[in-house]
Each structure stands twice: as C-alpha cells, then as structure tokens.
Design a protein around this motif. Structure first.
Motif, PDB file in Angstrom:
ATOM      1  N   ASN A 143       0.827  -1.212   0.000  1.00 56.80           N
ATOM      2  CA  ASN A 143       0.000   0.000   0.000  1.00 56.80           C
ATOM      3  C   ASN A 143       0.860   1.260   0.000  1.00 56.80           C
ATOM      4  O   ASN A 143       0.510   2.253  -0.652  1.00 56.80           O
ATOM      5  CB  ASN A 143      -0.935   0.006   1.207  1.00 56.80           C
ATOM      6  N   ASP A 146       2.242   1.679  -3.534  1.00 54.82           N
ATOM      7  CA  ASP A 146       1.160   2.118  -4.425  1.00 54.82           C
ATOM      8  C   ASP A 146       0.820   3.586  -4.185  1.00 54.82           C
ATOM      9  O   ASP A 146       0.620   4.355  -5.133  1.00 54.82           O
ATOM     10  CB  ASP A 146      -0.090   1.256  -4.217  1.00 54.82           C
ATOM     11  N   PHE A 147       0.753   3.997  -2.922  1.00 52.49           N
ATOM     12  CA  PHE A 147       0.463   5.395  -2.581  1.00 52.49           C
ATOM     13  C   PHE A 147       1.546   6.320  -3.118  1.00 52.49           C
ATOM     14  O   PHE A 147       1.255   7.383  -3.671  1.00 52.49           O
ATOM     15  CB  PHE A 147       0.331   5.541  -1.057  1.00 52.49           C
ATOM     16  N   THR A 148       2.800   5.906  -2.980  1.00 53.66           N
ATOM     17  CA  THR A 148       3.916   6.721  -3.451  1.00 53.66           C
ATOM     18  C   THR A 148       3.874   6.864  -4.965  1.00 53.66           C
ATOM     19  O   THR A 148       4.108   7.953  -5.499  1.00 53.66           O
ATOM     20  CB  THR A 148       5.258   6.086  -3.031  1.00 53.66           C
ATOM     21  N   GLU A 150       1.211   6.716  -6.875  1.00 57.74           N
ATOM     22  CA  GLU A 150       0.064   7.529  -7.291  1.00 57.74           C
ATOM     23  C   GLU A 150       0.329   9.024  -7.145  1.00 57.74           C
ATOM     24  O   GLU A 150      -0.089   9.820  -7.979  1.00 57.74           O
ATOM     25  CB  GLU A 150      -1.174   7.171  -6.456  1.00 57.74           C
ATOM     26  N   TYR A 151       1.023   9.393  -6.074  1.00 55.91           N
ATOM     27  CA  TYR A 151       1.231  10.818  -5.825  1.00 55.91           C
ATOM     28  C   TYR A 151       2.641  11.241  -6.131  1.00 55.91           C
ATOM     29  O   TYR A 151       2.998  12.334  -6.073  1.00 55.91           O
ATOM     30  CB  TYR A 151       0.875  11.152  -4.372  1.00 55.91           C
TER      31      TYR A 151
END
Length: 151
Positions: A143, A146-148, A150-151
């Motif tokens: 997670n 994935d977060f890194t 996306e942003y």
C-alpha cells in the motif's frame, strides 16, 4: 526551616503555562494515536501473536515508522504537559533538550543530504529496489509503494 516566611519563586505567566500545556497535550495525544495505529497494524498482521516474526519481516515495515514516531511524540508530549502544568523544571529541561537535539539532528541531516546527494540517491534506489522485491510479502509495504506511485 524558615519561620513564618514562604519561599516565593519566579511566577510563570498563566497564559504561557496553559498554552504550552495545550500545545503539548495535542502532541501527546497524537503520539498515543500513532502508537495505537502501529500496534493495531501489527495485530492485524499477526505480529503481536508471534513476536519472533518482528525480525523475519522481508523489507521495510512502515509500522516501525508509526511506532518510533509515536513513542518519541508520546514521551516528549508527556514531559512537556506535566512539566508545564506542574512547573517541573526537570521535565521542562528534558523536553527542551530533546527538542533541541531533534532540531540539530534535522539540521545535520539536511546539510548532509545536500552534501552527499549522489550517495543518498544511490542508497535510495538500492532501498527501493530491495523493497519492491518484497512487494507482495507485506500488504502495508504494498500500500505504501502504491500510494507513493500515485502521488
């Protein structure tokens, strides 16, 4: 013992005292929240039921970040709260010394990051590549990656 005379120390402004108390109680509560989130995440992963699995984690476990930051915030917030409320100079000195240490560590890290930016870039690439290999092993790490991305 002094006969009939009371010791009058230096008085602290009530506004400053309660401002410092209020400011530190927020950090103390945030520290408790970070510790709670970290322990909850470990219980969801089953780490708390099998303590020996703490050393078996493949890559970087983001829960460690929550636990360390939460622990430091909890201790410093508690020392600041009680020190301000009770006007305890020992706790206030502990609080201010450790805030100073944290400040100088951040300042030193910033200067070193600027001076050794190529070495840090190489180490960061190595760290990321190792953690991408463990992508499917840890849902929290998955997670975070994935977060890194996306942003």
């Amino acid at each position: 013992m002094m006969s009939g005379k009371h010791y009058k120390g230096q008085e602290v402004s009530c506004c400053i005292k309660y401002f410092i108390f209020g400011f530190n109680i927020i950090f103390w509560l945030l520290g408790v929240a970070f510790l709670g989130i970290g322990l909850w995440a470990w219980s969801e992963k089953g780490v708390l039921s099998n303590i020996s699995s703490i050393t078996d984690l493949g890559g970087f476990d983001p829960v460690w970040l929550f636990l360390v930051v939460g622990g430091v915030m909890f201790i410093l917030g508690f020392a600041g709260c009680i020190g301000a409320l009770r006007e305890n100079t020992l706790l206030l000195k502990f609080f201010s010394v450790f805030l100073g240490i944290i400040f100088f560590l951040e300042l030193t890290a910033g200067v070193l990051a600027f001076v050794f930016k190529d070495w840090i870039k190489d180490q960061l690439n190595f760290f990321i590549n190792n953690n991408i290999r463990a992508y499917r092993d840890d849902i929290d790490l998955q997670n975070l990656i994935d977060f890194t991305q996306e942003y």
